[in-house]
Each structure stands twice: as C-alpha cells, then as structure tokens.
Design a protein around this motif. Structure first.
Motif, PDB file in Angstrom:
ATOM      1  N   ARG A  70       0.836  -1.206   0.000  1.00  0.00           N
ATOM      2  CA  ARG A  70       0.000   0.000   0.000  1.00  0.00           C
ATOM      3  C   ARG A  70       0.872   1.258   0.000  1.00  0.00           C
ATOM      4  N   ILE A  71       1.952   1.230   0.757  1.00  0.00           N
ATOM      5  CA  ILE A  71       2.879   2.373   0.787  1.00  0.00           C
ATOM      6  C   ILE A  71       3.531   2.559  -0.573  1.00  0.00           C
ATOM      7  N   VAL A  72       4.052   1.480  -1.135  1.00  0.00           N
ATOM      8  CA  VAL A  72       4.748   1.554  -2.428  1.00  0.00           C
ATOM      9  C   VAL A  72       3.801   2.027  -3.533  1.00  0.00           C
ATOM     10  N   ALA A  73       2.533   1.641  -3.461  1.00  0.00           N
ATOM     11  CA  ALA A  73       1.554   2.032  -4.486  1.00  0.00           C
ATOM     12  C   ALA A  73       1.341   3.546  -4.527  1.00  0.00           C
ATOM     13  N   GLY A  74       1.637   4.249  -3.447  1.00  0.00           N
ATOM     14  CA  GLY A  74       1.457   5.701  -3.419  1.00  0.00           C
ATOM     15  C   GLY A  74       2.709   6.477  -3.768  1.00  0.00           C
ATOM     16  N   THR A  75       3.722   5.781  -4.321  1.00  0.00           N
ATOM     17  CA  THR A  75       4.994   6.434  -4.633  1.00  0.00           C
ATOM     18  C   THR A  75       5.307   6.353  -6.118  1.00  0.00           C
ATOM     19  N   THR A  76       6.320   7.107  -6.505  1.00  0.00           N
ATOM     20  CA  THR A  76       6.779   7.104  -7.891  1.00  0.00           C
ATOM     21  C   THR A  76       8.279   7.401  -7.923  1.00  0.00           C
ATOM     22  N   GLY A  77       8.888   7.166  -9.062  1.00  0.00           N
ATOM     23  CA  GLY A  77      10.288   7.540  -9.283  1.00  0.00           C
ATOM     24  C   GLY A  77      11.275   6.818  -8.388  1.00  0.00           C
ATOM     25  N   ASN A  78      12.304   7.560  -7.969  1.00  0.00           N
ATOM     26  CA  ASN A  78      13.372   6.979  -7.149  1.00  0.00           C
ATOM     27  C   ASN A  78      12.866   6.438  -5.825  1.00  0.00           C
ATOM     28  N   LEU A  79      11.890   7.100  -5.221  1.00  0.00           N
ATOM     29  CA  LEU A  79      11.352   6.616  -3.948  1.00  0.00           C
ATOM     30  C   LEU A  79      10.705   5.249  -4.131  1.00  0.00           C
ATOM     31  N   LYS A  80       9.962   5.073  -5.199  1.00  0.00           N
ATOM     32  CA  LYS A  80       9.327   3.780  -5.462  1.00  0.00           C
ATOM     33  C   LYS A  80      10.399   2.704  -5.666  1.00  0.00           C
ATOM     34  N   ASN A  81      11.433   3.039  -6.418  1.00  0.00           N
ATOM     35  CA  ASN A  81      12.520   2.079  -6.632  1.00  0.00           C
ATOM     36  C   ASN A  81      13.228   1.740  -5.331  1.00  0.00           C
ATOM     37  N   LYS A  82      13.492   2.760  -4.526  1.00  0.00           N
ATOM     38  CA  LYS A  82      14.182   2.567  -3.249  1.00  0.00           C
ATOM     39  C   LYS A  82      13.364   1.675  -2.317  1.00  0.00           C
ATOM     40  N   LEU A  83      12.081   1.965  -2.189  1.00  0.00           N
ATOM     41  CA  LEU A  83      11.226   1.144  -1.333  1.00  0.00           C
ATOM     42  C   LEU A  83      11.122  -0.279  -1.863  1.00  0.00           C
ATOM     43  N   GLY A  84      11.068  -0.411  -3.181  1.00  0.00           N
ATOM     44  CA  GLY A  84      10.993  -1.732  -3.782  1.00  0.00           C
ATOM     45  C   GLY A  84      12.203  -2.600  -3.446  1.00  0.00           C
ATOM     46  N   THR A  85      13.372  -1.985  -3.383  1.00  0.00           N
ATOM     47  CA  THR A  85      14.582  -2.750  -3.060  1.00  0.00           C
ATOM     48  C   THR A  85      14.717  -3.002  -1.557  1.00  0.00           C
ATOM     49  N   GLN A  86      13.986  -2.252  -0.725  1.00  0.00           N
ATOM     50  CA  GLN A  86      14.088  -2.415   0.730  1.00  0.00           C
ATOM     51  C   GLN A  86      12.917  -3.186   1.327  1.00  0.00           C
ATOM     52  N   THR A  87      12.044  -3.733   0.498  1.00  0.00           N
ATOM     53  CA  THR A  87      10.858  -4.418   0.993  1.00  0.00           C
ATOM     54  C   THR A  87      11.216  -5.567   1.925  1.00  0.00           C
ATOM     55  N   LYS A  88      12.174  -6.376   1.552  1.00  0.00           N
ATOM     56  CA  LYS A  88      12.543  -7.530   2.391  1.00  0.00           C
ATOM     57  C   LYS A  88      13.066  -7.071   3.741  1.00  0.00           C
ATOM     58  N   VAL A  89      13.886  -6.040   3.760  1.00  0.00           N
ATOM     59  CA  VAL A  89      14.426  -5.506   5.018  1.00  0.00           C
ATOM     60  C   VAL A  89      13.277  -5.014   5.909  1.00  0.00           C
ATOM     61  N   LEU A  90      12.328  -4.306   5.312  1.00  0.00           N
ATOM     62  CA  LEU A  90      11.188  -3.806   6.075  1.00  0.00           C
ATOM     63  C   LEU A  90      10.335  -4.945   6.617  1.00  0.00           C
ATOM     64  N   LEU A  91      10.082  -5.956   5.798  1.00  0.00           N
ATOM     65  CA  LEU A  91       9.308  -7.114   6.245  1.00  0.00           C
ATOM     66  C   LEU A  91      10.010  -7.833   7.392  1.00  0.00           C
ATOM     67  N   ASP A  92      11.314  -8.045   7.252  1.00  0.00           N
ATOM     68  CA  ASP A  92      12.091  -8.706   8.312  1.00  0.00           C
ATOM     69  C   ASP A  92      12.053  -7.902   9.608  1.00  0.00           C
ATOM     70  N   GLN A  93      12.184  -6.590   9.513  1.00  0.00           N
ATOM     71  CA  GLN A  93      12.177  -5.730  10.696  1.00  0.00           C
ATOM     72  C   GLN A  93      10.819  -5.780  11.401  1.00  0.00           C
ATOM     73  N   LEU A  94       9.752  -5.734  10.631  1.00  0.00           N
ATOM     74  CA  LEU A  94       8.416  -5.816  11.228  1.00  0.00           C
ATOM     75  C   LEU A  94       8.188  -7.168  11.898  1.00  0.00           C
ATOM     76  N   ALA A  95       8.616  -8.240  11.240  1.00  0.00           N
ATOM     77  CA  ALA A  95       8.457  -9.582  11.812  1.00  0.00           C
ATOM     78  C   ALA A  95       9.289  -9.726  13.087  1.00  0.00           C
ATOM     79  N   LYS A  96      10.496  -9.211  13.066  1.00  0.00           N
ATOM     80  CA  LYS A  96      11.419  -9.314  14.208  1.00  0.00           C
ATOM     81  C   LYS A  96      10.883  -8.569  15.431  1.00  0.00           C
ATOM     82  N   THR A  97      10.338  -7.386  15.226  1.00  0.00           N
ATOM     83  CA  THR A  97       9.872  -6.567  16.347  1.00  0.00           C
ATOM     84  C   THR A  97       8.423  -6.843  16.728  1.00  0.00           C
TER      85      THR A  97
END
Length: 163
Positions: A70-97
């Motif tokens: 949902r967050i990525v769907a509201g983005t464009t350009g470099n931010l969308k690319n950046k979030l796309g490459t960090q999705t796994k890190v974000l998922l792992d962090q949420l699961a860990k905490t």
C-alpha cells in the motif's frame, strides 16, 4: 455628407457595451475555472500526502506485505525504486519486532504547488506497540513530502522526516 442620428450613435454604443460585457464575462469564467482547478489540485495533493502519512503509520507485522504494498503504491520515481529494493528488510524488521502502529491524528498542509509537483508537510500522531512495549508508546512524526502529478494522480516522489 449626412451626420449620424443619435439613435445610430446610441445603437453603436450599446453594441460596443454588449461586446465588452461578453468578453469580460468570458474572461471571468476562465479565471474562475482555473482557480477552481488550482484549488482542486491543491486539495488532491494534500490528500495524497495525508494518505501516505496514514499508510506509513498504519503498519501491522501480521499484514506487513499488504501494508508495504500500500505504501509503495502511493509512490513514484526513485522513492518507489528505493522502497521496492528495501521491501525484504522492512518485512524482516516488522516480523522481528512484532510492531504494530496506528494513527490517532494526521494533518497536511501544502507548502508549494505547480502543475505537476507539490511540496506538502504532514504531521502524524499515533501509537506504536511491539513485543517490548505492549501498551503502546505515543509517537509524533513530521514529514516533508515531494509529490509528482502522474496522469492526474498525486504520488510521493521523495520524503524526509523533519523535527
């Protein structure tokens, strides 16, 4: 040579007046329509930034992939690319905490806007819970978001947390 009669002069004068009024009415209509469109775009940009703020602050480790999508769907350009490459890190962090956050208040104000870009300040208050803070901790976040208009939709192209 014959002098024009007063009725001819009056008729010409009224004709000029009618044409002038028609031009003025048309011009005012165009200006009013432009101002309405400007106000509509300003409101749409503010709403898009406000929604991004809500999306950023509404996370649940149980639904992490959906929330990040949902967050990525509201983005464009470099931010969308950046979030796309960090999705796994974000998922792992949420699961860990085991984090979960929710919004209690959100405000957005347009700083500047033109036809295809806007800068919007977003203020959020919410609560964050995790394995260590089960009762939740209040948090306040402030973002400055750059938005880009893509096919009449405002998307966040960059954002920065501000004090």
């Amino acid at each position: 040579m014959r002098r024009p009669s007063w009725t001819s002069v009056l008729l010409v004068g009224l004709s000029v007046l009618v044409v002038g009024l028609a031009v003025a009415t048309g011009w005012l209509g165009v200006v009013t329509a432009q101002k309405k469109d400007d106000a509509d775009q300003r409101a749409k940009a503010a709403q898009a930034a406000r929604q991004m703020g809500v999306n950023l602050m509404t996370l649940d480790s149980a639904n992490a992939q959906r929330d990040i999508d949902r967050i990525v769907a509201g983005t464009t350009g470099n931010l969308k690319n950046k979030l796309g490459t960090q999705t796994k890190v974000l998922l792992d962090q949420l699961a860990k905490t085991g984090a979960k956050s929710s919004v209690s208040q959100v405000e957005a104000g347009v700083v500047s806007i033109d036809d295809d870009s806007a800068e919007v300040m977003v203020s959020l208050n919410g609560t964050v819970t995790n394995a260590k803070v089960k009762d939740g901790a209040p948090r306040a976040y402030r973002y400055v978001m750059d938005l880009t208009r893509v096919k009449n939709r405002w998307l966040v192209s960059d954002m920065e947390m501000v004090p």
